[in-house]
Each structure stands twice: as C-alpha cells, then as structure tokens.
Design a protein around this motif. Structure first.
Motif, PDB file in Angstrom:
ATOM      1  N   LEU A  74      12.041  33.948  -9.278  1.00  0.00           N
ATOM      2  CA  LEU A  74      11.195  34.058  -8.087  1.00  0.00           C
ATOM      3  C   LEU A  74      11.483  32.939  -7.099  1.00  0.00           C
ATOM      4  O   LEU A  74      11.792  31.817  -7.488  1.00  0.00           O
ATOM      5  CB  LEU A  74       9.708  33.987  -8.468  1.00  0.00           C
ATOM      6  N   THR A  75      11.346  33.284  -5.819  1.00  0.00           N
ATOM      7  CA  THR A  75      11.401  32.256  -4.783  1.00  0.00           C
ATOM      8  C   THR A  75       9.979  32.021  -4.300  1.00  0.00           C
ATOM      9  O   THR A  75       9.378  32.876  -3.638  1.00  0.00           O
ATOM     10  CB  THR A  75      12.275  32.707  -3.603  1.00  0.00           C
ATOM     11  N   VAL A  76       9.445  30.897  -4.687  1.00  0.00           N
ATOM     12  CA  VAL A  76       8.048  30.596  -4.339  1.00  0.00           C
ATOM     13  C   VAL A  76       8.033  29.652  -3.134  1.00  0.00           C
ATOM     14  O   VAL A  76       8.633  28.576  -3.195  1.00  0.00           O
ATOM     15  CB  VAL A  76       7.324  29.946  -5.545  1.00  0.00           C
ATOM     16  N   PRO A  77       7.366  30.063  -2.053  1.00  0.00           N
ATOM     17  CA  PRO A  77       7.323  29.182  -0.874  1.00  0.00           C
ATOM     18  C   PRO A  77       6.699  27.828  -1.217  1.00  0.00           C
ATOM     19  O   PRO A  77       5.781  27.760  -2.040  1.00  0.00           O
ATOM     20  CB  PRO A  77       6.440  29.943   0.123  1.00  0.00           C
ATOM     21  N   ALA A  78       7.210  26.791  -0.583  1.00  0.00           N
ATOM     22  CA  ALA A  78       6.668  25.451  -0.835  1.00  0.00           C
ATOM     23  C   ALA A  78       5.236  25.366  -0.310  1.00  0.00           C
ATOM     24  O   ALA A  78       4.896  26.011   0.681  1.00  0.00           O
ATOM     25  CB  ALA A  78       7.537  24.412  -0.141  1.00  0.00           C
ATOM     26  N   PRO A  79       4.399  24.589  -0.974  1.00  0.00           N
ATOM     27  CA  PRO A  79       3.017  24.455  -0.493  1.00  0.00           C
ATOM     28  C   PRO A  79       2.950  23.730   0.851  1.00  0.00           C
ATOM     29  O   PRO A  79       3.714  22.804   1.100  1.00  0.00           O
ATOM     30  CB  PRO A  79       2.338  23.635  -1.587  1.00  0.00           C
ATOM     31  N   LYS A  80       2.021  24.226   1.693  1.00  0.00           N
ATOM     32  CA  LYS A  80       1.786  23.572   2.989  1.00  0.00           C
ATOM     33  C   LYS A  80       0.404  22.971   2.961  1.00  0.00           C
ATOM     34  O   LYS A  80      -0.589  23.680   3.068  1.00  0.00           O
ATOM     35  CB  LYS A  80       1.819  24.606   4.121  1.00  0.00           C
ATOM     36  N   ASP A 102       4.295  25.818  -9.039  1.00  0.00           N
ATOM     37  CA  ASP A 102       4.602  27.187  -8.619  1.00  0.00           C
ATOM     38  C   ASP A 102       3.871  28.253  -9.444  1.00  0.00           C
ATOM     39  O   ASP A 102       3.271  29.162  -8.890  1.00  0.00           O
ATOM     40  CB  ASP A 102       6.120  27.436  -8.685  1.00  0.00           C
ATOM     41  N   GLU A 103       3.967  28.142 -10.771  1.00  0.00           N
ATOM     42  CA  GLU A 103       3.430  29.248 -11.560  1.00  0.00           C
ATOM     43  C   GLU A 103       1.920  29.428 -11.371  1.00  0.00           C
ATOM     44  O   GLU A 103       1.460  30.542 -11.114  1.00  0.00           O
ATOM     45  CB  GLU A 103       3.797  29.142 -13.043  1.00  0.00           C
ATOM     46  N   PRO A 104       1.115  28.395 -11.472  1.00  0.00           N
ATOM     47  CA  PRO A 104      -0.317  28.614 -11.206  1.00  0.00           C
ATOM     48  C   PRO A 104      -0.575  29.123  -9.784  1.00  0.00           C
ATOM     49  O   PRO A 104      -1.466  29.950  -9.590  1.00  0.00           O
ATOM     50  CB  PRO A 104      -0.952  27.236 -11.435  1.00  0.00           C
ATOM     51  N   ARG A 105       0.192  28.686  -8.819  1.00  0.00           N
ATOM     52  CA  ARG A 105      -0.005  29.208  -7.456  1.00  0.00           C
ATOM     53  C   ARG A 105       0.292  30.696  -7.410  1.00  0.00           C
ATOM     54  O   ARG A 105      -0.436  31.467  -6.765  1.00  0.00           O
ATOM     55  CB  ARG A 105       0.851  28.429  -6.451  1.00  0.00           C
ATOM     56  N   VAL A 106       1.336  31.116  -8.114  1.00  0.00           N
ATOM     57  CA  VAL A 106       1.666  32.545  -8.134  1.00  0.00           C
ATOM     58  C   VAL A 106       0.594  33.337  -8.881  1.00  0.00           C
ATOM     59  O   VAL A 106       0.186  34.425  -8.449  1.00  0.00           O
ATOM     60  CB  VAL A 106       3.071  32.765  -8.748  1.00  0.00           C
ATOM     61  N   VAL A 107       0.115  32.799 -10.001  1.00  0.00           N
ATOM     62  CA  VAL A 107      -0.957  33.470 -10.751  1.00  0.00           C
ATOM     63  C   VAL A 107      -2.181  33.687  -9.862  1.00  0.00           C
ATOM     64  O   VAL A 107      -2.879  34.688  -9.988  1.00  0.00           O
ATOM     65  CB  VAL A 107      -1.334  32.645 -12.007  1.00  0.00           C
ATOM     66  N   HIS A 108      -2.439  32.757  -8.950  1.00  0.00           N
ATOM     67  CA  HIS A 108      -3.617  32.844  -8.087  1.00  0.00           C
ATOM     68  C   HIS A 108      -3.362  33.622  -6.791  1.00  0.00           C
ATOM     69  O   HIS A 108      -4.212  33.640  -5.903  1.00  0.00           O
ATOM     70  CB  HIS A 108      -4.149  31.445  -7.764  1.00  0.00           C
ATOM     71  N   THR A 109      -2.179  34.247  -6.676  1.00  0.00           N
ATOM     72  CA  THR A 109      -1.843  34.951  -5.436  1.00  0.00           C
ATOM     73  C   THR A 109      -2.400  36.368  -5.402  1.00  0.00           C
ATOM     74  O   THR A 109      -2.911  36.823  -4.380  1.00  0.00           O
ATOM     75  CB  THR A 109      -0.312  35.017  -5.255  1.00  0.00           C
ATOM     76  N   TYR A 110      -2.304  37.046  -6.541  1.00  0.00           N
ATOM     77  CA  TYR A 110      -2.634  38.462  -6.570  1.00  0.00           C
ATOM     78  C   TYR A 110      -3.678  38.782  -7.630  1.00  0.00           C
ATOM     79  O   TYR A 110      -3.904  37.992  -8.550  1.00  0.00           O
ATOM     80  CB  TYR A 110      -1.373  39.291  -6.894  1.00  0.00           C
ATOM     81  N   ARG A 115      -0.086  47.715  -6.704  1.00  0.00           N
ATOM     82  CA  ARG A 115       0.597  47.062  -5.575  1.00  0.00           C
ATOM     83  C   ARG A 115       0.903  45.609  -5.915  1.00  0.00           C
ATOM     84  O   ARG A 115       2.022  45.121  -5.685  1.00  0.00           O
ATOM     85  CB  ARG A 115      -0.275  47.131  -4.318  1.00  0.00           C
ATOM     86  N   ASP A 116      -0.095  44.928  -6.479  1.00  0.00           N
ATOM     87  CA  ASP A 116       0.109  43.523  -6.859  1.00  0.00           C
ATOM     88  C   ASP A 116       1.246  43.385  -7.872  1.00  0.00           C
ATOM     89  O   ASP A 116       2.107  42.511  -7.757  1.00  0.00           O
ATOM     90  CB  ASP A 116      -1.179  42.958  -7.479  1.00  0.00           C
ATOM     91  N   LEU A 117       1.244  44.266  -8.880  1.00  0.00           N
ATOM     92  CA  LEU A 117       2.242  44.157  -9.950  1.00  0.00           C
ATOM     93  C   LEU A 117       3.640  44.477  -9.431  1.00  0.00           C
ATOM     94  O   LEU A 117       4.614  43.808  -9.793  1.00  0.00           O
ATOM     95  CB  LEU A 117       1.874  45.099 -11.106  1.00  0.00           C
ATOM     96  N   LEU A 118       3.726  45.483  -8.569  1.00  0.00           N
ATOM     97  CA  LEU A 118       5.034  45.834  -8.010  1.00  0.00           C
ATOM     98  C   LEU A 118       5.565  44.692  -7.144  1.00  0.00           C
ATOM     99  O   LEU A 118       6.748  44.353  -7.206  1.00  0.00           O
ATOM    100  CB  LEU A 118       4.919  47.117  -7.174  1.00  0.00           C
ATOM    101  N   ARG A 119       4.678  44.100  -6.371  1.00  0.00           N
ATOM    102  CA  ARG A 119       5.118  43.019  -5.491  1.00  0.00           C
ATOM    103  C   ARG A 119       5.559  41.805  -6.300  1.00  0.00           C
ATOM    104  O   ARG A 119       6.575  41.181  -6.010  1.00  0.00           O
ATOM    105  CB  ARG A 119       3.994  42.633  -4.527  1.00  0.00           C
ATOM    106  N   ILE A 120       4.797  41.497  -7.315  1.00  0.00           N
ATOM    107  CA  ILE A 120       5.139  40.288  -8.067  1.00  0.00           C
ATOM    108  C   ILE A 120       6.402  40.503  -8.886  1.00  0.00           C
ATOM    109  O   ILE A 120       7.234  39.601  -9.025  1.00  0.00           O
ATOM    110  CB  ILE A 120       3.930  39.823  -8.913  1.00  0.00           C
ATOM    111  N   ARG A 121       6.575  41.725  -9.416  1.00  0.00           N
ATOM    112  CA  ARG A 121       7.794  42.007 -10.180  1.00  0.00           C
ATOM    113  C   ARG A 121       9.032  41.996  -9.276  1.00  0.00           C
ATOM    114  O   ARG A 121      10.134  41.736  -9.747  1.00  0.00           O
ATOM    115  CB  ARG A 121       7.683  43.363 -10.877  1.00  0.00           C
ATOM    116  N   SER A 122       8.814  42.302  -7.986  1.00  0.00           N
ATOM    117  CA  SER A 122       9.966  42.318  -7.079  1.00  0.00           C
ATOM    118  C   SER A 122      10.104  40.987  -6.335  1.00  0.00           C
ATOM    119  O   SER A 122      10.937  40.856  -5.440  1.00  0.00           O
ATOM    120  CB  SER A 122       9.819  43.459  -6.064  1.00  0.00           C
ATOM    121  N   GLY A 123       9.279  40.015  -6.700  1.00  0.00           N
ATOM    122  CA  GLY A 123       9.377  38.703  -6.068  1.00  0.00           C
ATOM    123  C   GLY A 123       8.887  38.682  -4.631  1.00  0.00           C
ATOM    124  O   GLY A 123       9.251  37.808  -3.849  1.00  0.00           O
TER     125      GLY A 123
END
Lengths: 573, 573
Positions: A74-80, A102-110, A115-123
């Motif tokens: 995954l490409t996780v955007p840097a925190p702002k 990164d990982e906790p931020r991604v866990v808290h995204t969706y 839709r959430d699962l498809l998006r996260i699986r596709s990065g």
C-alpha cells in the motif's frame, strides 16, 4: 489450501492484536472483517460449493486464490499535522496515545462495506486520517473536541469500525488535518441502577465487553446486532442500530435513555429518563448523528435481568408470503416474542448450504414435506425467539404454534435455532472469502409498513435481477429475510452477491445497490432500517425524508458545527 | 344557587357553539375549561365541602360567588394587520374563514393554565392575535405559512387550546402581525391502512372526533390524555402528549409513525415507517416543537383493533410507598397492563370526597382495613387497566393480584374503575369552580427513573409545603399520583391548590410552581413528562437538557425559522 481456524467457533471471534499497546485497544483486520487468523472455509460444508456454483456461477473446486493483501504494497499518504496540534493532542491524552503509524491510520480510514473492502484491497487511499488519538476519559474527549474546533481540524469518532454505510472515511479532498478519535479505551460499564434497569456505559465498550460486565451482575442490554462482536454502544447510538432481539428489547433508540456527548458547545448531558416532554428531542438528534454533532462519550441504557428461559425455535413455511403473514400475526400477539425472522427461499437455500452435514432427521423431514406437496425450492426457514419466565415462554410458544399452523408452516424444534444463535455473527467472514475468489457481496436493509412489505420484497428482488441483467451478470444473487417486527411493519434485509471476474467490481456494485435502494424508496420503504446513512445512503435521504426534512437536518448540523469540523460529508453533503 | 349541568355526564362534554359558523369549528369557553353551561357542582357530593375546608381552608357553606366574567368588561386591543395581508389571507382560505372579531381572538390568545385563566379573568390581554384563519386543507396551511414568512408576520398554530404550559400566547411586546391558525377544519381520519394498523389523521381532529371515526371501523388510537375531549392530534404531537393508557399504547412519540408539516422550507413529508435509520430523527424534532418548526397538518398514527375486553380494576394500598413498589413490579411483568396508576393519600382523599355517596360496601371495606391495622388517612387508591383478549386480561389480572398481595394491597373490584373511566376528563372543571371561590389550582408532572421516584415524591411535597409556609398560606394543598409506567421509570403527577383570598394569586402561584419544578430537576426528574415546555417550563430547560442541549435546540429553531415567525418565544426564548 491451508485451512484457517473455522468461523464455527465464535467464542474466538475477538481481536487480540493492537496497534497501540499502551491503550490495549484491539481492532479488526485492516483488510477485512473480524480477527486475524479466523476466516470462513467450506471444507466441512459439502453443499456450499455446489450452492455457490448455482447461485453466482463461481467454481470453488480449483486452487484457492492466494492469501489476502500485503500491507507493504500500500501507498499510504504521509500524515499532515502541525507540530503544535500534535503537541496539544499529546498533552491531552499522553504521547503513547497519539499514533501516526501507517497501519493504524489505515485501519481507521474505512468501515467494512464492500466499497470499503474493495478500495482497501486495491490500495485506494485518497485520504487517511493524519493521526489517531485514544482518549482515556470524557474530559479528554471534550478537550480534543475543543482542540479540533480551535485548530480547524476534522474530527471523526471511531468505535469498532464495523459500519457499512461509509460513515468513517475522511472526504477525499479534505485539506485540513483529520483526527480519528478512537473510543476504545472508554470500555467500562460505569454503574448499574438496579432499581431502574439502567446502566451507564462508556461509549467505546464493544458488545462482548459490555455484556460480560453486565452478565456478571445478572443483567443484559439485549442488543445483538450482526456486528455485535466488533461494534460499540457509542457506534450503535451514532448509527441507530437495531439488534436481532429488538422485538422485545427495542431498537437502540428505545434502549438509550440518556446520553453524554462532547459537543462544540461543551458537554451535552441528557440524564436518563423514561420519557420526557422537553421539546424537539435532543436525544433523538444524537441518535443517528454519526459524529456530526460531537462525540458520544457515555450512554445510559435500559438493561434487563437475564431471562429465566431463552429459546429459539425453527419453523419452515411453504412460501415466503406464508412466512411474512405468520410474522405479522405474531407481531399482533398480546405480548411479543424476542425474535421474529423468516428467510426467503434463496436465503433458506444459503443457510442449508452452510450446514456441515445433512442430518437423517432433516432428510426425513424434507421427504415428509414433499409428500405434503411442498416445493422444497420455495420453502422458507424461520426463527422465533422466546425469553422470559418459563410460563411466559411456554405460553408464547403455544400462541406461535397456532399461528404457524394457520399459515401452513411446520415447527422443527430447537436444533437449527441453536446453530443460528451460535453462528449469527459469522456471516461477514464469508464476504472476505468471496472477495478472495473474485466475488462481491453486500447488504441493503429497510423497513416498511406491513401493507407494503410484499411489494417491497418482490419489486426489490426484481430490481436487483434487472440490474444484473443490464450488467450482463448471469447468474447474480439476491436473497432476503424479514427480521425486527413492529406493530406497524417490519425490516426486510437483502443480501446480494455476484462474481465480477476481470471487471472493476465497484461500478457493478453501484448499479445493483442503487437499484435496490431506489426500489425501497419507490415502494414506501426507508433507505435503511438500522445501518445509518453515511455516504452510501445519502443520495436517497431527500427522497426518504423529503427535501424539507433534509434541509432541517442540514440546518441542525450547520448550527451546531458551523466550521464543519465533525465528520463532514456524512448523512448530508 | 342555580345548578348547572353536572360534569358527571362527560358524554355532553363537547362544545356546541362556534365563533365562525362557516367553519363549524367549536371552542372551549373563553374564560375556562370545557363547554358553556357545564360546570362542576358539589350538591350531590356530601364529602366535598368538608374536604375542601380541611385541604385549603375554604368554606363552601356560604352563598355561591357570582357567575364568571362578562366578556363586555374586557378591553381587547384592536387588530393590527395590513389590508394587503388580510386580502391575501382571504384569498387563501376565503373571507368567511378569516375572523377578526374580539371574542374569537381572545379565545385564541391563551391555553388553559392557571396563569392563563387568572390573566383572562382579570382582563390582562397585552397581546391578542390580530386575526384567526381557518384553513381547509394542507395546501392552504402551506400557503399561509409562506405568507407569514413573506409578510414577516407571526404564526401561531391552534389546535384545541387546551395546553397549560403557555404554548399559545403571542409575546407581549410583539409588534408584527400575529396570525392564529386554527386547525379545526382539518378534522378527518383520511384513511386506515388496516394491514399495518396505521391511520392518516388530519392534525385538527380532536380526541372524540378521531376516535368516533376510527371506532366505527373497529380501531382506536388508544391515546387518552386528560385533555382528550378538547385537544387535537396535532396538538398532542406538538406538545409530546401522553395518554392514560400509554403503558400499552405508548406516548404520542411512539404512536406517531409519520407526519406532514407545512414548514418555511415547504411541505415536510415523513412517510409512516415502523422504524428507520435516517440520521437525527426529524420526526422527533417535530414532536414537541410547539409550532416553532412549522404547522403539523397530518399524522400517521398507530391504531389498534378495539380490544375484546377492557377493564379497570381498583386496589387500595396501606401506603404510597407500597403502591409505588407495586406499580414498579407490575411494569416488570412479561406483558404490561394498559394503565398503572396510584394516588397518594391526599389524592385518594380528594377522589373519595368527590364521590356522590358512600356505599355500604365501602363503609364495610374501610372497617375491615382498619381492623387490619391500616391508617385510613394514609391509604392509597390505585387503578390498573387491562385490555386485550379475554385470556390475556384474565392472565394479567392474576399476575397483578399476586403483586398487589405481595405489597399488602387489596383489590376492590370494578366499581371505582368504571367511575374513574367515566369521570377521568372532568377534573379541569373543578379548577374553574375553585377560581370562582378565590382558590387557585394547577398541576406539575414529571418523570424519573424508578430509583428516584420516592425522592422526587417526598422532596417535591416538602418543597411545595415549604413554599406555602414562606407565603403564609395555611393550609396549602399538594397531592400526587403515579401514572404512565415504563421499564426504567414512571410519571409523577402533582396537583396543588390554595386559597388566595384578597392577595394577587399569580405571584403566589409562581412561588409554589417554581418550588415544585426545581425539586423535579434537583431530584433527577424532568421538567415535564407530557405537558411540554411552552413559556411556563422554559426556565428549567437548560438545567434539564444541559446548556449545550438548549443551544442545540436554539440552533435548530434559528436554522429552520431565521425570521422567528413561528410561535416565537416558546420552548426557548
């Protein structure tokens, strides 16, 4: 194919890992439902593969697809986030409870919609929270709410992360700092008012947490949504949840007697009251507010003594119409059972296909039904739950037996009910399994008056099939059950699934989902009975509550949150 | 003394006169409760005068005071309305339905609180509506709403005019034109969805109107507030009413499944739904909104088949505590009776004092109770209502009998219940009677969790007595009953009365009222269970729902009604 632990053991269905050791708060898989290491498998379910082949045309006989997503891809955007705000957040909850990994931020995204699962699986991660904060008490929550307003940051409360209506993700174009406020440390039953049947429960308590704490004292909230193992009471309130025993215990809107919320105007305190006449109900504004009015910190919930007896009985009906009519008659009894549920023929087939083996008794039963002229492809499985004193349960069973008979149904005892009770929380795992194989599944549920239910059912099934046809999906799957009965109507819960193969699944999903949702509205049903609006259902809000209703709601949000700092874009855009 | 028709005949308790012959809409007396020519008298109630002497020190043995107020003595301010607006209003509803005569304007100025009655009897009319309009359909209501906004006029919806919380009067300093919108022509049951148990009812339908229309078809709403004979379903919704059978049928907030409202943003249409998850509940914002969000035009209400059996049984308890505990136990039964009610010793004495004669049976009963050691001055009368199938009623009676026994009570059969059922709507007439004699009476009711009820009761009685003491009123009267039970609590309903003699009664009333209301809040109870906020209870709103809650509500009103055209000053100032 390595067999992961089976979902047949729901007692293991609690996360053990945590991204924030200091907090002890545990989360679901970043890429799917439930606990790492637990997944659906069908090795011991001989009818499952043939069923899936027939239902969605998927051949499960081949090699299992490779295991799921690798986080490192995954490409996780840097925190702002400004150093000032970071320092202030740390000052409130302690450095150990401010996480920017990164990982906790991604866990808290969706949440966990398809839709959430498809998006996260596709990065697909256009906007990820910049920081996750874990407050330890109500005062810390209020201070973070105040900080968010002062710094013009966006604040998104996070409970169990189980929602499937898009209530969690930050708007894609959000330029302000996004704080995910994880409520997991607030997981205590604070006290039980035993005289009144009222418990004060912190908003971050997940289903099993709060039931364990209450059961020890002999009490239960009686709220068991499908997400129970991974959702919180704060989330239930914020999304207007309803549990499978709502016929007896009520929806969360009935259960919630008081609530405490950290709002931009300071702490909102609605004391527990059985009923009140204080103008437009602020309690009912918080219910379903999805974080847009502030952060729920505690709930005063109705609790009930654990019942003397609790039993779920299974019945078969020759048709879904017969089952619906029986559920209606049951809802008119002088006192209601705790569960009324009937699956259509499709869902009945699905349920039978997930059984481990066909018992001798079942084979005999089906032969008997066939001799009576039943078409086994049309028959419908029903569950009715009873609880209370032994005398009450016996009386209700007798009353239901009469109604079942009137509608040509047949009781088949406790066996299937016990299985249902054990497995009721496991279905979401099947969705991840299907995704591995290139199949997409999700749900849409609604409620309507009894007089509209058959129209809602048949027209929605037709609408889904028409959508599949337009998309060239053959076969596509849609099934339904009735659950949650009321005096004036009931909930219909549709599950749909299809194989997308090499096509982009999201546009396909959108066509089917849209057809189903529009059918709800066109047939006098609501956009959701208990899954909230979020972003997924907001296109239908104006049709559901009328343009004037949406305008009132927007006015409320703008008045309470003029800076649009609190979970912006949810419910209304 | 000429004896007016007795209030013992509630079937005559419907107004026959109208101020607008074209509309056919009838109103209560301009100066008091109910129907012209019907009043309370005690000629056939031998215990009444001694009771009143002992309770409030009033001697009823002398000459009856002169009859009530002469309308011609009032100074009614001239209407302030532009010719343009008048022409526009006439264009919408027809000239015959736009009334500017003094008496109808005065009738539409106040509700029926003791404050309202004292002011109207003293000719205190600082601001009277300038015009009364009688719309004939929903479209006309919406057009008047739009006119009011366009002309920056004030619009105050008027149902039956029965409210006692100051929800009707225009602000004293209001300089804009004030339109009273009388909903009385919208009095039809539009249709009944028999499959769903839902009736669409126009907002101006009064209790007897709508029950007659429904009963003919075999249905009932089951909503019977004390004001039933003179209040409308629109008013019930606008004030969060609750009827005496709410234990079974729910509060009006439960009964109301859908609603139509003419709002400044156009018609709000909330379709009837058993339950929904569409964000903050707009339905629950309309409930209790007292006209501040627009004008309710129709309600989709839950209706029930008329029961096979309906019976109200009476019981005595040796103490109020025993009665409260019994009501609590009854509320925990697997299925609830329709009415739970217990009066304290004072109210029991009052009820016995309004009986026509003491039966031999009662004399014998009381001797039995005394022999058992009961103090007759402390005993408490209770009513429990049962309805449903005969078997259900029999089962509930048996369950209640057990509970009554456990708490040392004694069943006394159907007689008192029949009397209660017949006379339940007559009590407000006694207040007008008392006023004639220089006595003031009003009520304050509340709800609280079961664990707080005894504190609420004893501390509120003490607070009222303390207020009387400070005022030098001796004796002053306060009595109470529990009614409306819920899982987590119940309603306590206090009635207070005192003789003011030559003193200005309003400041005296305010001290007692304030003491009672503050006691509610201080003891964990709400400012009102079912009488709304209006202007009378708004001083306690912030304490009840917290400052943040009041701010949210103000934000809602300002967003929906930025010009403050809709019943300004009610609920929040």
């Amino acid at each position: 194919m390595t067999t992961p632990p089976s979902t047949d053991r729901p007692d293991t269905d609690r996360p053990t890992a945590t991204h924030n050791p200091a907090s002890g708060v545990k989360h679901m898989k970043w890429w799917g439902w439930g606990v790492e290491g637990v997944a659906f498998h069908f090795d011991d379910k001989p009818k499952f593969a043939p069923f899936v082949k027939q239902a969605v045309g998927l051949d499960l006989s081949g090699e299992a697809p490779p295991a799921s997503v690798d986080f490192s891809t995954l490409t996780v955007p840097a925190p702002k986030i400004s150093d000032d705000l970071l320092t202030e957040l740390r000052g409130v909850v302690g450095s150990e409870n401010v996480i920017s990994d990164d990982e906790p931020r991604v866990v808290h995204t969706y949440g966990k919609s398809i839709r959430d699962l498809l998006r996260i699986r596709s990065g697909d991660l256009p906007r990820v929270p910049d920081v996750v904060a874990y407050p330890g008490d109500e005062d810390e929550v209020q201070r973070i709410v105040d900080l968010a307003v002062a710094a013009d940051a966006v604040l998104i409360p996070f409970g169990g992360g189980s929602n499937i209506s898009g209530s969690l993700q930050p708007p894609a174009g959000e330029t302000r700092t996004v704080i995910s406020l994880d409520m997991g440390r607030l997981n205590k039953v604070l006290d039980v008012d035993e005289d009144s049947g009222l418990a004060r429960i912190q908003a971050g308590a997940q289903g099993p947490d709060l039931e364990e704490q209450l059961n020890k004292r002999g009490w239960t909230v009686g709220h068991f949504p499908d997400s129970f193992n991974h959702s919180t009471i704060g989330g239930w309130v914020a999304t207007r949840s309803s549990g499978m025993q709502s016929d007896k215990f009520g929806d969360i809107s009935d259960i919630t007697r008081g609530v405490r919320v950290a709002t931009p105007s300071g702490p909102l305190v609605l004391r527990p009251l059985p009923s009140t006449s204080t103008g437009p109900s602020v309690r009912e504004m918080i219910l379903g507010s999805e974080g847009r009015l502030g952060v729920i910190t505690a709930v005063s919930a109705q609790v009930h003594r654990l019942p003397e007896e609790r039993v779920i009985l299974a019945y078969f009906y020759p048709t879904f119409d017969a089952g619906l009519e029986a559920m209606h008659d049951i809802s008119l009894l002088d006192s209601r059972p705790s569960i009324t549920r009937v699956s259509d023929a499709g869902e009945t087939g699905f349920t039978l296909a997930t059984a481990k083996k066909t018992s001798v008794g079942q084979t005999v039963l089906f032969k008997v039904l066939q001799r009576r002229g039943w078409d086994l492809d049309k028959m419908c499985l029903s569950f009715v739950g009873f609880e209370g004193t032994k005398a009450h349960v016996a009386r209700q069973q007798a009353a239901v037996k009469e109604i079942v008979k009137k509608h040509g149904g047949m009781g088949v005892g406790k066996g299937p009910g016990v299985l249902y009770d054990q497995k009721k929380f496991d279905t979401p795992y099947i969705r991840d399994f299907l995704l591995d194989w290139g199949g997409a599944a999700d749900v849409s549920e609604t409620a309507a008056p009894w007089s509209r239910l058959k129209d809602v059912y048949y027209n929605t099934i037709d609408a889904a099939k028409q959508a599949y046809k337009e998309l060239g999906i053959d076969p596509g799957w849609v099934m339904c059950h009735l659950s949650h009965s009321y005096h004036s109507g009931a909930c219909l819960y549709f599950t749909f699934a299809f194989v997308y193969g090499d096509r982009d699944p999201l546009p396909l999903y959108e066509v089917v989902k849209k057809a189903i949702q529009q059918s709800f509205i066109d047939n006098g049903a609501t956009l959701s009975h208990h899954h909230a609006v979020g972003t997924e259902h907001s296109p239908w809000l104006s049709q559901d509550i009328s343009p004037a209703g949406e305008k009132i709601m927007k006015g409320l949000f703008a008045a309470v949150d003029p800076g649009s700092n609190f979970n912006p874009g949810k419910i209304t855009s």
